[in-house]
Scaffold this motif. Structure first.
Motif, PDB file in Angstrom:
ATOM      1  N   SER A 222       0.979  -1.468   0.067  1.00 41.79           N
ATOM      2  CA  SER A 222       0.033  -0.097   0.001  1.00 41.79           C
ATOM      3  C   SER A 222       1.099   0.843  -0.366  1.00 41.79           C
ATOM      4  CB  SER A 222      -0.262   0.431   1.361  1.00 41.79           C
ATOM      5  OG  SER A 222      -1.348   0.638   1.389  1.00 41.79           O
ATOM      6  N   ILE A 223       0.928   1.830  -1.055  1.00 42.76           N
ATOM      7  CA  ILE A 223       0.976   3.566  -0.920  1.00 42.76           C
ATOM      8  C   ILE A 223       0.866   4.649  -1.032  1.00 42.76           C
ATOM      9  CG2 ILE A 223       3.268   4.658  -2.689  1.00 42.76           C
ATOM     10  CD1 ILE A 223       2.506   1.069  -3.167  1.00 42.76           C
ATOM     11  N   THR A 224       0.999   5.490  -0.106  1.00 45.51           N
ATOM     12  CA  THR A 224       0.312   6.601   0.080  1.00 45.51           C
ATOM     13  C   THR A 224       1.399   7.555  -0.727  1.00 45.51           C
ATOM     14  OG1 THR A 224      -1.107   6.052   2.064  1.00 45.51           O
ATOM     15  CG2 THR A 224      -0.791   8.348   2.181  1.00 45.51           C
ATOM     16  N   VAL A 225       1.243   8.137  -0.982  1.00 41.70           N
ATOM     17  CA  VAL A 225       1.728   9.602  -1.905  1.00 41.70           C
ATOM     18  C   VAL A 225       0.843  10.741  -1.393  1.00 41.70           C
ATOM     19  CG1 VAL A 225       2.628  10.951  -3.773  1.00 41.70           C
ATOM     20  CG2 VAL A 225       2.294   8.758  -3.938  1.00 41.70           C
ATOM     21  N   THR A 226       2.011  11.936  -0.500  1.00 40.57           N
ATOM     22  CA  THR A 226       1.135  13.341   0.204  1.00 40.57           C
ATOM     23  C   THR A 226       1.694  14.320  -0.980  1.00 40.57           C
ATOM     24  OG1 THR A 226       2.657  12.799   2.010  1.00 40.57           O
ATOM     25  CG2 THR A 226       0.286  11.787   1.801  1.00 40.57           C
ATOM     26  N   GLY A 227       0.583  15.013  -1.152  1.00 41.90           N
ATOM     27  CA  GLY A 227       0.935  16.830  -2.067  1.00 41.90           C
ATOM     28  C   GLY A 227       0.722  17.625  -1.081  1.00 41.90           C
ATOM     29  N   GLU A 228       0.241  18.392  -2.031  1.00 40.61           N
ATOM     30  CA  GLU A 228      -0.964  19.751  -1.697  1.00 40.61           C
ATOM     31  C   GLU A 228      -2.228  19.894  -2.589  1.00 40.61           C
ATOM     32  OE1 GLU A 228       0.842  23.735   0.544  1.00 40.61           O
ATOM     33  OE2 GLU A 228       0.960  23.641  -1.555  1.00 40.61           O
ATOM     34  N   ALA A 229      -3.154  20.020  -1.943  1.00 45.02           N
ATOM     35  CA  ALA A 229      -4.632  20.383  -2.913  1.00 45.02           C
ATOM     36  C   ALA A 229      -4.249  21.872  -3.341  1.00 45.02           C
ATOM     37  CB  ALA A 229      -5.874  20.201  -2.189  1.00 45.02           C
ATOM     38  N   GLY A 230      -4.317  22.153  -4.311  1.00 42.05           N
ATOM     39  CA  GLY A 230      -4.561  23.429  -4.749  1.00 42.05           C
ATOM     40  C   GLY A 230      -5.514  23.828  -5.955  1.00 42.05           C
ATOM     41  N   HIS A 231      -6.089  24.784  -6.232  1.00 36.86           N
ATOM     42  CA  HIS A 231      -6.910  25.036  -7.495  1.00 36.86           C
ATOM     43  C   HIS A 231      -6.207  25.165  -9.326  1.00 36.86           C
ATOM     44  CE1 HIS A 231      -9.942  27.048 -10.203  1.00 36.86           C
ATOM     45  NE2 HIS A 231     -10.184  27.889  -9.030  1.00 36.86           N
ATOM     46  N   ALA A 232      -7.451  23.751  -9.363  1.00 36.27           N
ATOM     47  CA  ALA A 232      -7.146  23.725 -11.164  1.00 36.27           C
ATOM     48  C   ALA A 232      -6.921  24.501 -11.620  1.00 36.27           C
ATOM     49  CB  ALA A 232      -8.107  22.824 -11.488  1.00 36.27           C
ATOM     50  N   GLY A 233      -6.937  25.429 -11.679  1.00 39.85           N
ATOM     51  CA  GLY A 233      -6.713  27.008 -13.056  1.00 39.85           C
ATOM     52  C   GLY A 233      -6.344  27.326 -12.366  1.00 39.85           C
TER      53      GLY A 233
END
Length: 426
Positions: A222-233
């Protein structure tokens, strides 16, 4: 003695038996038959009827494994074990597992009717928990036969909250009798199983039967990858910490590693969860699974190390976090080389070349290998399709599998594997 086998007629008989067993289902719409259900009971009873009609004595152990016994040298003589399973996945085909039981039965019936004499006995086994579809206890029935049933499994629960202990009692069995299901390792010669290939190799090579070299080991991560949410535009591509893009690159690395392997390795990302899961938001967290299988434990371990190294490299380059955890691990189980040779010779005697190939799927042989040497015979299946109602093996091919087992038994003398019970190459 050369026992005559009418391959076409035998294939027709096998098909009729498979149709009868395939009609026993928990669903009216498809074939679904789980471990220790009323449908399992009905299928086990029918298999018992088939065994008696073949001239075998029948018994059943505490986990519902049906055993057909041929004992020309008496009940205390060593035994050759041949079998497979009669449980299914949901919405299954009619051949996976069940075909191996039918093939073993018809082969032994021919041997019994021919009056063949042997200084050993043969048991046909119909296991009930190979698929692990009801309880998280895959191979519990064959593990019990091998003497390695774990008492902790009795507390495992199905989707309705019923424990394995409770299900065994509802089936009319006594969990306290499970240890008695174990064979004496000093009295078992080998375990042999016929099974549909569940893959496309034999069909591609134009051969009806194949010899299994090993049951592949498997690792699941099981691989958990974390980043940062942001507006797609509004977030520029160069400034993103996109967890999904990182996960996708890691999945492609796993594919590249498997393609470069020389041991039939396969890598599968079968499950992926993306958060927050909105069409206009950059993914901040992705959890995915990796199923990695190989015919070599060494190559599989090397691949795991390489994947972990590459996953961290990708995460660092993209400004992501990554956590990798293993939740399933099973080693490769080689098939005994002498059994491979004898099965290949039996097929050659029928005028066919039997390719050697690994099994990427798990089988009861994995559990039985802790008891004795194992061998496996693959039967071609159309399109390589399995675990699917479209699963199909031609009657002629099934008849050939029966004939091959008959030839194998004809030539199988007791001294060939005596003293080699612990000798399967591990």
């Amino acid at each position: 003695m050369r026992i005559p086998v009418d391959i076409a007629a035998t294939g027709e008989r096998a098909a009729a038996m498979l149709e009868a067993l395939g009609a026993i289902s928990q669903s009216s719409d498809n074939l679904t038959r789980f471990f220790l259900t009323p449908e399992h009971r009905r299928a086990a009873d029918l298999v018992g009827d088939f065994m008696r009609a073949a001239g075998l004595d029948v018994s059943e152990d505490a986990l519902g494994t049906v055993r057909g016994h041929w004992q020309p040298a008496g009940p205390d003589a060593p035994r050759l074990l041949i079998g497979s399973h009669i449980d299914t996945v949901a919405n299954a085909g009619k051949y996976d597992g069940t075909m191996g039981v039918v093939v073993a039965l018809l082969a032994l019936e021919a041997v019994v009717k021919a009056g063949l004499k042997r200084p050993y006995g043969i048991d046909v086994l119909a296991f009930g928990d190979e698929e692990g579809t009801r309880f998280p206890t895959t191979l519990s029935t064959s593990a019990a036969a091998a003497g390695h049933f774990l008492p902790s499994w009795l507390g495992a629960r199905d989707a309705d909250g019923l424990s394995l202990d409770e299900a065994i009692r509802a089936y009319g069995k006594d969990p306290a009798a499970i240890p008695a299901a174990a064979y004496d390792p000093d009295k078992v010669i080998a375990y042999v199983e016929a099974h549909i290939e569940q893959g496309p190799v034999l069909e591609a090579e134009g051969e009806p039967l194949g010899i299994v070299s090993a049951i592949a080991g498997a690792s699941r991560l099981s691989i958990t990858v974390t980043g940062e949410a942001g507006h797609a535009g509004t977030v520029p591509m160069r400034m993103r910490r996109d967890a999904f893009a990182g996960a996708a690159e890691m999945a492609l690395v796993a594919e590249k590693i498997a393609r470069a392997d020389r041991h039939g390795m396969v890598a599968t990302v079968g499950r992926l969860h993306v958060e927050p899961g909105s069409v206009n938001v950059i993914p901040s967290r992705v959890v995915f699974t990796l199923d990695l299988r190989s015919g070599s434990d060494i190559s599989r371990r090397e691949a795991l190390t390489e994947f972990e190294r590459e996953a961290h490299r990708i995460a660092d380059a993209r400004g992501l976090g990554v956590v990798i955890s293993a939740f399933h691990e099973v080693g490769t189980v080689p098939c005994y080389r002498d059994l491979q040779l004898r099965l290949r010779n039996a097929v050659a005697d029928l005028g066919h070349r039997a390719p050697t190939l690994p099994s990427g799927a798990g089988h009861d042989g994995q559990a039985m290998s802790r008891l004795c040497p194992i061998g496996m015979l693959f039967v071609r299946c159309r399109g390589g399709i399995s675990h699917n109602p479209a699963e199909y093996a031609a009657r002629e091919d099934i008849g050939l599998a029966v004939a091959a087992l008959v030839r194998f038994i004809e030539r199988f003398e007791l001294p060939q594997l005596t003293g080699s019970v612990q000798g399967a190459e591990q």
